[in-house]
Motif scaffolding. Structure first.
Motif, short mmCIF file in Angstrom:
data_model
loop_
_atom_site.label_atom_id
_atom_site.label_comp_id
_atom_site.label_asym_id
_atom_site.label_seq_id
_atom_site.Cartn_x
_atom_site.Cartn_y
_atom_site.Cartn_z
N LEU A 99 0.50 -1.41 0.26
CA LEU A 99 0.21 -0.29 0.14
C LEU A 99 0.89 1.54 -0.25
CD1 LEU A 99 -2.70 -1.02 2.73
CD2 LEU A 99 -3.01 -1.05 0.07
N GLY A 100 2.01 0.83 0.64
CA GLY A 100 2.80 2.27 0.37
C GLY A 100 2.30 3.03 2.18
N ALA A 101 3.51 3.96 2.38
CA ALA A 101 3.55 5.08 3.07
C ALA A 101 3.10 5.77 3.29
CB ALA A 101 5.54 5.58 3.72
N GLY A 102 2.38 5.57 2.57
CA GLY A 102 1.69 7.68 2.32
C GLY A 102 -0.20 7.07 2.00
N PHE A 103 -0.21 5.62 2.13
CA PHE A 103 -1.54 5.11 1.42
C PHE A 103 -2.53 5.88 3.21
CE2 PHE A 103 -5.40 2.29 2.69
CZ PHE A 103 -5.80 2.31 1.54
N ARG A 104 -3.52 5.91 2.65
CA ARG A 104 -5.04 6.62 3.97
C ARG A 104 -6.93 5.76 3.51
NH1 ARG A 104 -3.93 11.85 6.74
NH2 ARG A 104 -1.71 12.60 6.04
N PRO A 310 1.30 4.66 8.56
CA PRO A 310 2.58 3.90 9.01
C PRO A 310 2.34 3.87 10.26
CG PRO A 310 3.60 4.96 7.26
CD PRO A 310 2.10 4.59 7.29
N GLN A 311 1.13 5.10 10.62
CA GLN A 311 0.62 5.94 12.18
C GLN A 311 0.28 4.30 12.86
OE1 GLN A 311 -0.49 9.50 12.86
NE2 GLN A 311 -1.34 9.21 14.74
N LEU A 312 -0.66 4.21 11.32
CA LEU A 312 -1.93 3.03 11.53
C LEU A 312 -0.73 1.59 12.39
CD1 LEU A 312 -4.32 2.93 9.09
CD2 LEU A 312 -4.12 4.41 11.11
N LEU A 313 -0.20 1.42 11.91
CA LEU A 313 0.34 0.15 11.73
C LEU A 313 1.28 0.71 13.58
CD1 LEU A 313 2.26 -0.89 8.46
CD2 LEU A 313 0.53 -1.60 9.45
N ARG A 314 1.84 1.37 13.30
CA ARG A 314 2.62 1.51 15.37
C ARG A 314 1.40 1.06 16.08
NH1 ARG A 314 4.05 7.07 13.75
NH2 ARG A 314 5.94 6.09 13.02
N ASP A 315 0.48 1.53 15.94
CA ASP A 315 -0.92 1.73 16.82
C ASP A 315 -1.25 0.55 17.04
OD1 ASP A 315 -0.85 4.50 17.51
OD2 ASP A 315 -2.51 4.84 16.92
#
Length: 494
Positions: A99-104, A310-315
């Protein structure tokens, strides 16, 4: 707006390996201690630690230099055990690559007809976009945008589309009905597909509420209902009646009052229910929601989006949220091919990607969270993936610090050996995998898996929330992990 952490905390390239890795030694799990110092390289030191662990079942582990790929030690490194939530590390790699780091993620509100004099001459569609972090606050924002777009009423229906991802009633059907960490999964989720159940004494009876609360809102819901049953056991009972979650709770278990989050089994109706309430709060009366399987054509009325991937994955990794892992993982599978048909189908696709990308030949995943006990990961495979991830450096910052503990169980944050890793816990299963930074700065990649599958097989479904002996076994497993990490940091980083 409420942060995702409020809900989370309530539960809440082929590896270039040298010959040393291919010929890594393998030793029998749980060997007899021989009295050697644990702080010497090789099998003798490992035997001392493993022999003193007092842990039933199997222990496998591996450690390697994270920069060179040199294998340092391995105990039954090609033996697959359930990874538990350590499997979320593999899901994070899969999602970042796909999905890439910029995916939302995006959740949209669509109109199937024109707006005339404030009346929408058509249907209003709440279209789920796979966002696992959608909250009641986001639905309130959608309702405000809808009102700002001029919609005052809807002549047609309120439709909810959850078909981006397949519907799964429970991440792991073998779990007790009431556990919040195994909710339903579909293309739309609200509040991590959990509903807040609270009970209080009211005279000689009980006052019961079921709501979709955040710190800002507390809307009651009609898609989850609770009744108090005069009994002691079972504590909870559940039935699906026409898309409504009907719960019962034993009166003998209520005590003086309390609350807990219960799983939602009908996520689309739950989201529609709460959106209808949020719209009413903005002066727009909507009909009762209906779930649809196909997304109709329509014009965009409003939308909200998640934080970057990345923020979602960190959580996901920090709070070990199963729903987030499953929805992110299935979205990655969808981006790579046809819509997955089930969690197992998506897990198998990720397994194939892991074999192709990192050469993980002895790993198989049946989901993306690690909750399913049929998943198997080897210590050697996980270490291979961890080393390969260092080429981009994207994974390590997502992992949380793991602290050693003193004799009183207090975390030692000044310990010279630093650990960034992912934990994993099931009943009689414990895992840990990630990176160790030794006192001299040497970085190691490691994996430790422990499991007593015999003890696990004897647990009834009703006992799975808190089986006898499970807590003490897990404590011993975590103590073993700390001793191994301490050893590796000292032996290979000085």
């Amino acid at each position: 707006m409420i942060s995702r952490r409020f809900f989370l905390s309530t539960a809440l390239a082929t590896l270039a390996s040298g010959p040393a890795w291919a010929n890594a030694p393998s030793y029998t799990p749980r060997p007899k201690a021989r009295g050697a110092s644990p702080y010497v390289a090789g099998a003798e030191g490992l035997e001392t630690i493993l022999g003193k662990a007092g842990l039933s079942g199997e222990v496998v582990c591996a450690v390697a230099n994270a920069n060179t790929g040199e294998a340092l030690e391995s105990v039954a490194g090609d033996k697959g055990l359930p990874p538990a939530s350590v499997g979320k590390v593999l899901t994070a790699l899969y999602a970042l690559d796909t999905l890439g780091a910029g995916f939302r993620f995006q959740t949209r509100l669509l109109a199937t007809g024109p707006l005339q004099g404030g009346v929408l001459k058509g249907d209003l569609v709440l279209a789920g976009g796979g966002d696992p972090t959608l909250t009641t606050d986001h639905l309130a924002e959608l309702a405000a945008q809808m009102k700002g777009a001029g919609i005052q009423s809807v002549a047609g229906k309120l439709l909810v589309w959850e078909g981006m991802l397949p519907y799964v009633q429970s991440i792991d059907p073998d779990q007790p009905e009431q556990v919040g960490y195994s909710p339903a999964v579909s293309g739309i989720a609200l509040n991590f597909n959990r509903v807040h159940f609270e009970w209080k004494r009211a005279g000689g009876a009980w006052a019961v509420t079921m709501d979709a609360r955040t710190e800002k809102y507390r809307p009651d819901v009609f898609t989850s209902k609770m009744a108090i049953a005069t009994r002691d056991l079972p504590v909870y009972g559940y039935q699906d009646k026409g898309g409504v979650d009907h719960w019962t709770v034993a009166s003998g278990a209520l005590g003086k009052g309390g609350s807990r989050w219960l799983p939602v089994r009908n996520p689309a109706l739950y989201a529609g229910d709460v959106f209808q309430t949020m719209a009413r709060a903005h002066g727009v009366a909507l009909p009762n929601p209906k779930v649809i399987s196909s997304l109709p054509q329509g014009s965009l009325v409003a939308q909200v989006q998640s934080a970057p991937l990345p923020q979602l994955l960190r959580d996901t990794l920090k709070y070990s949220n199963n729903l987030m892992a499953e929805m992110i993982g299935m979205t990655a599978s969808l981006a790579r091919g046809p819509r997955p048909t089930s969690l197992k189908d998506s897990g198998q696709r990720m397994t194939a990607w892991l074999a192709e990308t990192y050469g993980l030949r002895n790993t198989r995943m049946v989901d993306h969270s690690g909750l399913g006990e049929e998943s198997r990961v080897t210590a050697n495979d996980l270490v291979r993936a961890l080393i390969a991830s260092e080429k981009t450096g994207a994974l390590k910052p997502l992992l949380k610090p793991i602290y050693f503990h003193d004799a009183k169980g207090r975390p030692v944050k000044t310990h010279p050996v630093k650990v960034a890793a992912k934990t994993g816990t099931l009943n009689f299963v414990s895992g840990l995998g990630g990176f160790v930074t030794a006192p001299d700065g040497t970085e190691l990649a490691f994996a430790i898996f422990t499991a007593d599958m015999t003890a696990r097989s004897k647990i009834s479904r009703a006992e799975r929330e808190s089986p006898r002996g499970g807590r003490s076994w897990n404590t011993r497993a975590k103590t073993l992990q700390e001793r191994l990490l301490e050893r590796w940091g000292q032996v290979y980083g000085s």
